[in-house]
Design a protein around this motif. Sequence first.
Motif, mmCIF file in Angstrom:
data_model
loop_
_atom_site.group_PDB
_atom_site.id
_atom_site.type_symbol
_atom_site.label_atom_id
_atom_site.label_comp_id
_atom_site.label_asym_id
_atom_site.label_seq_id
_atom_site.Cartn_x
_atom_site.Cartn_y
_atom_site.Cartn_z
ATOM 1 N N VAL A 160 91.527 -108.114 -0.678
ATOM 2 C CA VAL A 160 91.609 -108.702 -1.968
ATOM 3 C C VAL A 160 90.379 -109.544 -2.369
ATOM 4 O O VAL A 160 89.648 -110.332 -1.315
ATOM 5 C CB VAL A 160 92.551 -109.661 -2.270
ATOM 6 C CG1 VAL A 160 92.654 -110.280 -3.565
ATOM 7 C CG2 VAL A 160 94.074 -109.004 -2.026
ATOM 8 N N ALA A 209 96.287 -106.234 -8.216
ATOM 9 C CA ALA A 209 95.985 -104.857 -8.389
ATOM 10 C C ALA A 209 96.864 -103.913 -8.427
ATOM 11 O O ALA A 209 97.778 -103.873 -7.686
ATOM 12 C CB ALA A 209 94.670 -104.476 -7.674
ATOM 13 N N GLN A 259 96.301 -95.236 -8.782
ATOM 14 C CA GLN A 259 96.066 -96.470 -9.852
ATOM 15 C C GLN A 259 96.505 -96.161 -11.177
ATOM 16 O O GLN A 259 96.257 -95.429 -11.567
ATOM 17 C CB GLN A 259 94.446 -96.812 -9.118
ATOM 18 C CG GLN A 259 93.399 -95.846 -9.673
ATOM 19 C CD GLN A 259 92.905 -95.729 -10.878
ATOM 20 O OE1 GLN A 259 93.231 -96.678 -11.578
ATOM 21 N NE2 GLN A 259 92.080 -94.812 -11.288
ATOM 22 N N SER A 282 87.450 -98.934 -8.384
ATOM 23 C CA SER A 282 87.035 -99.756 -9.047
ATOM 24 C C SER A 282 86.416 -99.363 -10.449
ATOM 25 O O SER A 282 86.232 -98.055 -10.551
ATOM 26 C CB SER A 282 85.671 -100.118 -8.298
ATOM 27 O OG SER A 282 84.744 -99.062 -8.142
ATOM 28 N N HIS A 311 89.518 -102.742 -5.790
ATOM 29 C CA HIS A 311 90.721 -102.943 -5.686
ATOM 30 C C HIS A 311 91.318 -102.146 -4.385
ATOM 31 O O HIS A 311 91.112 -100.919 -4.770
ATOM 32 C CB HIS A 311 91.601 -103.164 -7.145
ATOM 33 C CG HIS A 311 90.974 -103.814 -8.054
ATOM 34 N ND1 HIS A 311 91.318 -105.087 -8.459
ATOM 35 C CD2 HIS A 311 90.010 -103.659 -9.021
ATOM 36 C CE1 HIS A 311 90.669 -105.653 -9.351
ATOM 37 N NE2 HIS A 311 89.870 -104.636 -9.730
#
Lengths: 114, 113
Positions: free
Chosen positions: A45, B2, B25, B94, B103
């Motif tokens: 992270v 995320a 994602q 990203s 992320h």
Amino acid sequence: KNQVEQSPQSLIILEGKNCTLQCNYTVSPFSNLRWYKQDTGRGPVSLTIMTFSENTKSNGRYTATLDADTKQSSLHITASQLSDSASYICVVSDRGSTLGRLYFGRGTQLTVWP
Amino acid sequence: EADIYQTPRYLVIGTGKKITLECSQTMGHDKMYWYQQDPGMELHLIHYSYGVNSTEKGDLSSESTVSRIRTEHFPLTLESARPSHTSQYLCASSATGSNQPQHFGDGTRLSIL
């Protein structure tokens, strides 16, 4: 050869104490330096990202510094908590390609004891 | 937090099997990445993508392949798994821009028997 070296490899501190983790790099040309926190069994992270013109950046109890002249960075953790136990990874990005290639350190494994 | 997801989280499978590791994602990121990470070692880039129908090999030689048919989906496939493929595989995404953070998903820990 572009490299990122982190020290110490591991560190044990007592809850409530401060600590500082080190990162030295030889990556050139430099674009930015990132610190990530990776809990056991989880993905990294992002904590901070610093460009050439920034020499300090904070995120809560985490403060990162950058000295682009000596190619060194540090991550200072204030008033440590048990949840700070994790691996802290230094990552440096270059400007030599469209991708902005990332060079990863092996991380410092921090353990916070009660 | 995320919004990037990897499945399965853990997989133990025999040699010679075909494996697909899923990564999705929901952030609309154009850039996606696959990394391999062994215990105590740095992350190694094995594949990346700039967008739909774009895939490139990373720094670490890998026998895996990837595809990017949809923006949100970036699966990794091993046609014939071997014990040397045992590792943790991390997917990341990203936004466009050199100073954008990556992320990461929580990874798939793969064990080939």
